[in-house]
Design a protein around this motif. Structure first.
Motif, PDB file in Angstrom:
ATOM      1  N   THR A   1       0.829  -1.206   0.000  1.00 54.03           N
ATOM      2  CA  THR A   1       0.000   0.000   0.000  1.00 54.03           C
ATOM      3  C   THR A   1       0.867   1.262   0.000  1.00 54.03           C
ATOM      4  OG1 THR A   1      -1.757  -1.132   1.218  1.00 54.03           O
ATOM      5  CG2 THR A   1      -1.807   1.270   1.205  1.00 54.03           C
ATOM      6  N   ALA A   2       0.669   2.098  -1.007  1.00 54.17           N
ATOM      7  CA  ALA A   2       1.432   3.345  -1.110  1.00 54.17           C
ATOM      8  C   ALA A   2       0.898   4.373  -0.118  1.00 54.17           C
ATOM      9  CB  ALA A   2       1.345   3.889  -2.530  1.00 54.17           C
ATOM     10  N   PHE A   3       1.796   5.212   0.397  1.00 56.84           N
ATOM     11  CA  PHE A   3       1.413   6.229   1.372  1.00 56.84           C
ATOM     12  C   PHE A   3       0.626   7.353   0.720  1.00 56.84           C
ATOM     13  CE2 PHE A   3       2.576  10.403   3.186  1.00 56.84           C
ATOM     14  CZ  PHE A   3       1.887  10.288   4.392  1.00 56.84           C
ATOM     15  N   HIS A   4      -0.429   7.779   1.415  1.00 56.57           N
ATOM     16  CA  HIS A   4      -1.187   8.963   1.001  1.00 56.57           C
ATOM     17  C   HIS A   4      -1.667   9.662   2.262  1.00 56.57           C
ATOM     18  CE1 HIS A   4      -4.211  11.558  -0.855  1.00 56.57           C
ATOM     19  NE2 HIS A   4      -3.612  11.329  -1.999  1.00 56.57           N
ATOM     20  N   TRP A   5      -1.568  10.979   2.287  1.00 53.42           N
ATOM     21  CA  TRP A   5      -1.894  11.740   3.493  1.00 53.42           C
ATOM     22  C   TRP A   5      -3.332  11.535   3.933  1.00 53.42           C
ATOM     23  CZ3 TRP A   5       1.685  13.463   6.519  1.00 53.42           C
ATOM     24  CH2 TRP A   5       2.928  13.836   6.001  1.00 53.42           C
TER      25      TRP A   5
ATOM     26  N   TRP B   1       4.988   4.473   8.791  1.00 53.23           N
ATOM     27  CA  TRP B   1       3.535   4.580   8.628  1.00 53.23           C
ATOM     28  C   TRP B   1       2.954   3.206   8.332  1.00 53.23           C
ATOM     29  CZ3 TRP B   1       0.804   3.864   3.832  1.00 53.23           C
ATOM     30  CH2 TRP B   1      -0.563   4.189   3.880  1.00 53.23           C
ATOM     31  N   LEU B   2       1.962   2.806   9.124  1.00 57.87           N
ATOM     32  CA  LEU B   2       1.202   1.588   8.846  1.00 57.87           C
ATOM     33  C   LEU B   2      -0.100   1.984   8.176  1.00 57.87           C
ATOM     34  CD1 LEU B   2       1.544  -0.659  12.040  1.00 57.87           C
ATOM     35  CD2 LEU B   2       2.463  -1.131   9.761  1.00 57.87           C
ATOM     36  N   CYS B   3      -0.448   1.333   7.082  1.00 54.07           N
ATOM     37  CA  CYS B   3      -1.678   1.661   6.374  1.00 54.07           C
ATOM     38  C   CYS B   3      -2.893   1.308   7.228  1.00 54.07           C
ATOM     39  CB  CYS B   3      -1.733   0.934   5.025  1.00 54.07           C
ATOM     40  SG  CYS B   3      -1.994  -0.859   5.149  1.00 54.07           S
TER      41      CYS B   3
END
Length: 230
Positions: free
Chosen positions: A151-155, A191-193
């Protein structure tokens, strides 16, 4: 809110079995419409609930719905099924039954494989091969700290932020949601999704550094529960 205690992996396997056995093609109890995927199968939290149905937000499948759409009337219709973002909500508008079932079947098999790979990786960590968390800001594209999750990071994508210092006493401090990384020497951000936060957390180990840990170790210590109707 009451938590859905069913295991997500078992739930998806049960749904795939129902789909492959043509459960949605049997004569519907309501002859005026076709069956809806998830909603008209035993995997639905309210499949046997004739009275006092539980909120859809309590269902284990809600973890797979984008956070902004979990308050929708039928959240499971908004689970992204393809790379282009197709959902049941969009497929119902222009696709036939065969295409819908084929798309859902492909998504289920991929989701099951992904979850099994993650469980295997975590099981290995409990056998001594520690699974290390991946920092958010590296030379690669920012993604979930779980190496087995793509999963790619997104704010705006939910999830949870962590920051760790080399000092184990202060390593468990987590940053506020959405906080930008600071230029503090030695601090690394993780960061964990959203989905992984329901299964894992991050912890500092003096020998291995930042590692992935299960919130509920019994998931791998005991056989998984079979999906059952509420």
């Amino acid at each position: 809110m009451q938590k859905d205690e069913r295991d997500l992996l078992d739930l998806l396997k049960s749904e795939l079995e129902f789909l492959e056995n043509q459960g949605y093609r049997r004569e519907p109890e309501t002859a005026w419409r076709s069956k809806y995927v998830f909603e008209d199968s035993p995997s639905c939290l309210n499949y046997y609930a004739e009275q006092n149905p539980r909120p859809c937000a309590e269902c284990a499948l809600s973890y797979l719905v984008p956070p902004a759409l979990r308050s929708a009337k039928f959240p499971c219709r908004h689970i992204p099924l393809t790379m282009s973002g197709e959902t049941l909500d969009s497929l119902y508008r222009y696709s036939d039954r065969a295409e819908i079932e084929n798309t859902v079947g492909t998504w289920l098999r991929n989701a099951i494989q992904r979850l099994e790979e993650e469980r295997t990786a975590v099981q290995a960590s409990h056998n001594g091969a520690w699974l290390k968390g991946r920092p958010l800001y590296t030379k690669q594209h920012p993604k979930c700290a779980n190496p087995a999750c793509s999963t790619a990071f997104h704010w705006t994508g939910g999830g949870k932020f962590f920051r760790f210092r080399p000092d184990p006493i202060r390593s468990t401090t987590s940053t506020p949601e959405g906080a930008a990384p600071r230029g503090i020497h030695g601090v690394k951000h993780y960061w964990l999704c959203e989905r992984c936060t329901h299964v894992f957390t991050l912890a500092y180990d003096e020998r291995h550094g930042v590692i992935i840990k299960l919130l509920w170790p019994e998931i791998v210590a005991q056989p998984s529960r079979k999906a059952s109707a509420a």
